[in-house]
Motif scaffolding. Structure first.
Motif, PDB file in Angstrom:
ATOM      1  N   GLU A 230       5.189  16.181 -25.143  1.00  0.00           N
ATOM      2  CA  GLU A 230       4.179  15.163 -24.880  1.00  0.00           C
ATOM      3  C   GLU A 230       4.508  13.857 -25.593  1.00  0.00           C
ATOM      4  OE1 GLU A 230       1.564  15.343 -22.789  1.00  0.00           O
ATOM      5  OE2 GLU A 230       2.360  17.294 -22.183  1.00  0.00           O
ATOM      6  N   ILE A 231       5.026  13.951 -26.800  1.00  0.00           N
ATOM      7  CA  ILE A 231       5.406  12.749 -27.561  1.00  0.00           C
ATOM      8  C   ILE A 231       6.555  12.017 -26.868  1.00  0.00           C
ATOM      9  CG2 ILE A 231       6.442  11.962 -29.736  1.00  0.00           C
ATOM     10  CD1 ILE A 231       4.855  14.230 -31.113  1.00  0.00           C
ATOM     11  N   GLN A 232       7.536  12.779 -26.403  1.00  0.00           N
ATOM     12  CA  GLN A 232       8.675  12.174 -25.710  1.00  0.00           C
ATOM     13  C   GLN A 232       8.240  11.484 -24.424  1.00  0.00           C
ATOM     14  OE1 GLN A 232      11.307  15.536 -25.369  1.00  0.00           O
ATOM     15  NE2 GLN A 232      12.237  15.195 -27.379  1.00  0.00           N
ATOM     16  N   LYS A 233       7.272  12.066 -23.720  1.00  0.00           N
ATOM     17  CA  LYS A 233       6.755  11.443 -22.505  1.00  0.00           C
ATOM     18  C   LYS A 233       6.145  10.074 -22.806  1.00  0.00           C
ATOM     19  CE  LYS A 233       5.567  15.778 -20.153  1.00  0.00           C
ATOM     20  NZ  LYS A 233       4.443  16.636 -19.687  1.00  0.00           N
ATOM     21  N   ARG A 234       5.578   9.954 -23.999  1.00  0.00           N
ATOM     22  CA  ARG A 234       4.924   8.704 -24.393  1.00  0.00           C
ATOM     23  C   ARG A 234       5.893   7.727 -25.072  1.00  0.00           C
ATOM     24  NH1 ARG A 234       1.340  12.705 -24.214  1.00  0.00           N
ATOM     25  NH2 ARG A 234      -0.906  12.330 -23.990  1.00  0.00           N
TER      26      ARG A 234
ATOM     27  N   ILE B   6       8.101   8.401 -31.545  1.00  0.00           N
ATOM     28  CA  ILE B   6       8.999   9.102 -32.463  1.00  0.00           C
ATOM     29  C   ILE B   6       8.310  10.386 -32.927  1.00  0.00           C
ATOM     30  CG2 ILE B   6      10.216   8.986 -34.677  1.00  0.00           C
ATOM     31  CD1 ILE B   6      10.326   5.955 -34.322  1.00  0.00           C
ATOM     32  N   ILE B   7       9.072  11.480 -32.951  1.00  0.00           N
ATOM     33  CA  ILE B   7       8.516  12.767 -33.348  1.00  0.00           C
ATOM     34  C   ILE B   7       8.432  12.855 -34.865  1.00  0.00           C
ATOM     35  CG2 ILE B   7       8.846  15.270 -33.301  1.00  0.00           C
ATOM     36  CD1 ILE B   7      10.316  14.902 -30.638  1.00  0.00           C
ATOM     37  N   THR B   8       7.211  12.873 -35.364  1.00  0.00           N
ATOM     38  CA  THR B   8       6.956  13.082 -36.792  1.00  0.00           C
ATOM     39  C   THR B   8       5.753  14.019 -36.910  1.00  0.00           C
ATOM     40  OG1 THR B   8       5.386  11.242 -36.972  1.00  0.00           O
ATOM     41  CG2 THR B   8       7.744  10.734 -37.310  1.00  0.00           C
ATOM     42  N   GLU B   9       5.516  14.500 -38.119  1.00  0.00           N
ATOM     43  CA  GLU B   9       4.346  15.358 -38.325  1.00  0.00           C
ATOM     44  C   GLU B   9       3.061  14.603 -38.008  1.00  0.00           C
ATOM     45  OE1 GLU B   9       4.216  17.150 -42.139  1.00  0.00           O
ATOM     46  OE2 GLU B   9       6.150  18.180 -41.934  1.00  0.00           O
ATOM     47  N   GLU B  10       3.058  13.307 -38.328  1.00  0.00           N
ATOM     48  CA  GLU B  10       1.866  12.495 -38.085  1.00  0.00           C
ATOM     49  C   GLU B  10       1.598  12.320 -36.584  1.00  0.00           C
ATOM     50  OE1 GLU B  10       4.256  11.736 -40.227  1.00  0.00           O
ATOM     51  OE2 GLU B  10       3.156  12.082 -42.093  1.00  0.00           O
ATOM     52  N   THR B  11       2.674  12.005 -35.819  1.00  0.00           N
ATOM     53  CA  THR B  11       2.470  11.815 -34.379  1.00  0.00           C
ATOM     54  C   THR B  11       2.109  13.128 -33.699  1.00  0.00           C
ATOM     55  OG1 THR B  11       4.858  12.047 -34.010  1.00  0.00           O
ATOM     56  CG2 THR B  11       3.972   9.807 -34.169  1.00  0.00           C
ATOM     57  N   MET B  12       2.691  14.232 -34.150  1.00  0.00           N
ATOM     58  CA  MET B  12       2.363  15.536 -33.562  1.00  0.00           C
ATOM     59  C   MET B  12       0.897  15.872 -33.790  1.00  0.00           C
ATOM     60  SD  MET B  12       5.775  17.785 -34.393  1.00  0.00           S
ATOM     61  CE  MET B  12       5.175  19.238 -33.580  1.00  0.00           C
ATOM     62  N   SER B  13       0.415  15.640 -34.997  1.00  0.00           N
ATOM     63  CA  SER B  13      -0.994  15.912 -35.301  1.00  0.00           C
ATOM     64  C   SER B  13      -1.907  15.001 -34.490  1.00  0.00           C
ATOM     65  CB  SER B  13      -1.238  15.719 -36.792  1.00  0.00           C
ATOM     66  OG  SER B  13      -2.593  15.957 -37.109  1.00  0.00           O
ATOM     67  N   ALA B  14      -1.519  13.728 -34.371  1.00  0.00           N
ATOM     68  CA  ALA B  14      -2.342  12.757 -33.631  1.00  0.00           C
ATOM     69  C   ALA B  14      -2.385  13.080 -32.140  1.00  0.00           C
ATOM     70  CB  ALA B  14      -1.790  11.353 -33.851  1.00  0.00           C
ATOM     71  N   ILE B  15      -1.238  13.448 -31.560  1.00  0.00           N
ATOM     72  CA  ILE B  15      -1.182  13.770 -30.130  1.00  0.00           C
ATOM     73  C   ILE B  15      -1.971  15.037 -29.833  1.00  0.00           C
ATOM     74  CG2 ILE B  15       0.350  14.544 -28.270  1.00  0.00           C
ATOM     75  CD1 ILE B  15       0.407  11.548 -28.726  1.00  0.00           C
ATOM     76  N   ARG B  16      -1.881  16.006 -30.732  1.00  0.00           N
ATOM     77  CA  ARG B  16      -2.633  17.244 -30.540  1.00  0.00           C
ATOM     78  C   ARG B  16      -4.134  16.963 -30.518  1.00  0.00           C
ATOM     79  NH1 ARG B  16      -1.460  22.649 -34.114  1.00  0.00           N
ATOM     80  NH2 ARG B  16      -2.529  24.167 -32.776  1.00  0.00           N
ATOM     81  N   GLU B  17      -4.590  16.180 -31.461  1.00  0.00           N
ATOM     82  CA  GLU B  17      -6.009  15.837 -31.520  1.00  0.00           C
ATOM     83  C   GLU B  17      -6.420  15.033 -30.293  1.00  0.00           C
ATOM     84  OE1 GLU B  17      -6.776  13.878 -35.199  1.00  0.00           O
ATOM     85  OE2 GLU B  17      -5.969  15.509 -36.418  1.00  0.00           O
ATOM     86  N   GLN B  18      -5.534  14.132 -29.848  1.00  0.00           N
ATOM     87  CA  GLN B  18      -5.836  13.301 -28.688  1.00  0.00           C
ATOM     88  C   GLN B  18      -5.957  14.145 -27.422  1.00  0.00           C
ATOM     89  OE1 GLN B  18      -2.773  10.803 -26.611  1.00  0.00           O
ATOM     90  NE2 GLN B  18      -3.957   9.109 -27.488  1.00  0.00           N
ATOM     91  N   ILE B  19      -5.001  15.040 -27.203  1.00  0.00           N
ATOM     92  CA  ILE B  19      -5.012  15.889 -26.006  1.00  0.00           C
ATOM     93  C   ILE B  19      -6.264  16.765 -25.991  1.00  0.00           C
ATOM     94  CG2 ILE B  19      -3.859  17.812 -24.854  1.00  0.00           C
ATOM     95  CD1 ILE B  19      -1.194  16.638 -25.803  1.00  0.00           C
ATOM     96  N   ASN B  20      -6.553  17.375 -27.133  1.00  0.00           N
ATOM     97  CA  ASN B  20      -7.726  18.249 -27.194  1.00  0.00           C
ATOM     98  C   ASN B  20      -9.028  17.472 -27.004  1.00  0.00           C
ATOM     99  OD1 ASN B  20      -6.354  20.646 -27.542  1.00  0.00           O
ATOM    100  ND2 ASN B  20      -6.407  20.564 -29.777  1.00  0.00           N
ATOM    101  N   SER B  21      -9.098  16.273 -27.560  1.00  0.00           N
ATOM    102  CA  SER B  21     -10.330  15.479 -27.450  1.00  0.00           C
ATOM    103  C   SER B  21     -10.543  14.966 -26.030  1.00  0.00           C
ATOM    104  CB  SER B  21     -10.303  14.305 -28.437  1.00  0.00           C
ATOM    105  OG  SER B  21      -9.231  13.427 -28.149  1.00  0.00           O
ATOM    106  N   LEU B  22      -9.447  14.669 -25.311  1.00  0.00           N
ATOM    107  CA  LEU B  22      -9.551  14.188 -23.931  1.00  0.00           C
ATOM    108  C   LEU B  22      -9.912  15.303 -22.952  1.00  0.00           C
ATOM    109  CD1 LEU B  22      -6.506  11.728 -23.727  1.00  0.00           C
ATOM    110  CD2 LEU B  22      -8.947  11.129 -23.760  1.00  0.00           C
ATOM    111  N   ASN B  23      -9.618  16.535 -23.312  1.00  0.00           N
ATOM    112  CA  ASN B  23      -9.895  17.682 -22.437  1.00  0.00           C
ATOM    113  C   ASN B  23     -11.000  18.546 -23.051  1.00  0.00           C
ATOM    114  OD1 ASN B  23      -7.552  17.573 -20.275  1.00  0.00           O
ATOM    115  ND2 ASN B  23      -6.610  17.073 -22.240  1.00  0.00           N
ATOM    116  N   HIS B  24     -10.617  19.460 -23.911  1.00  0.00           N
ATOM    117  CA  HIS B  24     -11.587  20.209 -24.713  1.00  0.00           C
ATOM    118  C   HIS B  24     -10.874  20.660 -25.982  1.00  0.00           C
ATOM    119  CE1 HIS B  24      -9.727  24.039 -23.544  1.00  0.00           C
ATOM    120  NE2 HIS B  24      -9.757  23.610 -22.301  1.00  0.00           N
ATOM    121  N   PRO B  25     -11.591  21.050 -27.014  1.00  0.00           N
ATOM    122  CA  PRO B  25     -10.972  21.311 -28.324  1.00  0.00           C
ATOM    123  C   PRO B  25      -9.895  22.395 -28.339  1.00  0.00           C
ATOM    124  CG  PRO B  25     -13.331  21.037 -28.568  1.00  0.00           C
ATOM    125  CD  PRO B  25     -13.063  21.073 -27.092  1.00  0.00           C
TER     126      PRO B  25
END
Length: 350
Positions: free
Chosen positions: A54-58, A61-80
């Motif tokens: 998902e990060i590469q699609k966007r 850069i793959i970091t722990e921070e971006t992974m955590s942020a993308i995970r929260e974003q995906i879950n918040s846009l859909n469901h937890p």
């Protein structure tokens, strides 16, 4: 793996495979658990790999921070629990035993814990041991102090947002917790102990014996029958362990099966006879028949004439002709044996 209920067959078809979720603290040995299960044949579905894609699609850069942020974003846009649910769906489509890791949010865990075939294993270790492991794995420039290590961890252990990391609560809700303070061999013993507690020694639960499998096919075939009593099915297997014929109680070809039930006994072709007729000519010689209910006398005659050498059945036949059927089978040297399945059910999901 078949359940009987009041002289009827119930093929309960739950899932034969399991999906294991892994959670736990940093440097506790989660990856060692994953590696061990992968060696045992489990397929691996990584939350991190999913997020990296998902990060590469966007174009980030793959970091722990971006992974955590993308995970929260995906879950918040859909469901937890969206990310965990997507990986579960992939695992179900692929089939077989699977691992999903790491499970770090309550939203994902709530979705997965509702699945009957899901078990969560938490891995932990004493903080000092985990800190020392972190030093061994990191470059000198990345090494932090023990206090900094604990401070970072505390941020991951608790969150009141179910879409964010809450390792502490995930560990509390785990079905099994491994305290991995020792060697790799000790860790492997703990994992094996867990599978023993589940009652699922993988090699035993995941592989049906030939007799259980073919008997299950016979019961499943019986589900095709419109005959309300009994819904009997039959499966014919040659000497190479290949199915050559399947049958169930039904009216002869071309006869409407909505005739009055008073005519049923005169009209119905039994499953045993149908499995013989559905097999290639002459192929039943030396074969084995699996059937839900022991054959009647007329079917026993056909079984003998076709050359069947053995019968496995689940339930006795209450008809008077059953005694005569056994007599004639004994005279012809056809062996028969009642099979009592070891487990309650086989599960089949679509």
């Amino acid at each position: 793996m078949l359940c009987k209920q009041h002289k009827k067959y119930k093929l309960c078809f739950p899932n034969l495979f399991m999906i294991i979720g892994i959670t736990g603290t940093a440097f506790s040995g989660k990856s060692s658990v994953v590696d061990f299960l992968v060696e045992k044949g489990f397929k691996h579905y990584s939350v991190n790999y999913f997020l990296e894609e998902e990060i590469q699609k966007r174009g980030l850069i793959i970091t722990e921070e971006t992974m955590s942020a993308i995970r929260e974003q995906i879950n918040s846009l859909n469901h937890p629990g969206f990310v965990g649910e997507k990986l579960y769906e992939k695992a179900k489509i692929a089939g077989g035993d699977c691992i999903i890791e790491p499970i770090t949010t309550i939203g994902e865990l709530e979705i997965l814990k509702a699945k009957e075939d899901f078990y969560l294993i938490a891995v932990d270790a004493e903080s000092k041991i985990r800190y020392n492991r972190s030093i061994e794995k990191k470059d000198e420039l990345d090494v932090i102090t023990y206090d900094e290590f604990l401070e970072e961890e505390n941020e991951e252990l608790l969150s009141y947002d179910i879409s964010k990391q809450n390792l502490g609560r995930c560990i509390e809700l785990a079905d099994f917790i491994i305290l991995n303070n020792g060697s790799v061999d000790e860790l492997h013993k703990e994992i094996n102990k867990i599978f023993g507690e589940i009652g699922t020694d993988k090699k035993e639960i995941k592989t049906l014996s030939e007799d259980e499998f073919f008997l299950g096919v016979a019961i499943l075939a019986g589900k095709r029958s419109k005959d309300p009593n009994p819904k009997n099915g039959s499966c014919l297997v040659n000497g190479f362990g290949k199915i050559i014929g399947i049958g169930w109680n039904c009216f002869p070809e071309g006869c409407l099966d909505n005739e009055p039930l008073r005519l049923k006994e005169n009209f119905v072709c039994h499953s045993q006879l149908n499995s013989l007729l559905n097999s290639p000519t002459g192929s039943a010689q030396g074969s084995t028949m699996y059937v839900g209910i022991f054959p009647c006398l007329e079917c026993a005659k056909g079984i003998i004439q076709a050359g069947v050498k053995k019968i496995f059945y689940l339930e006795e036949n209450e008809l008077n002709s059953s005694k005569e059927a056994k007599e004639i089978l004994n005279l012809a040297g056809v062996k028969y044996e009642q099979k009592i399945p070891k487990e309650d059910k086989i599960e089949l999901e679509f």
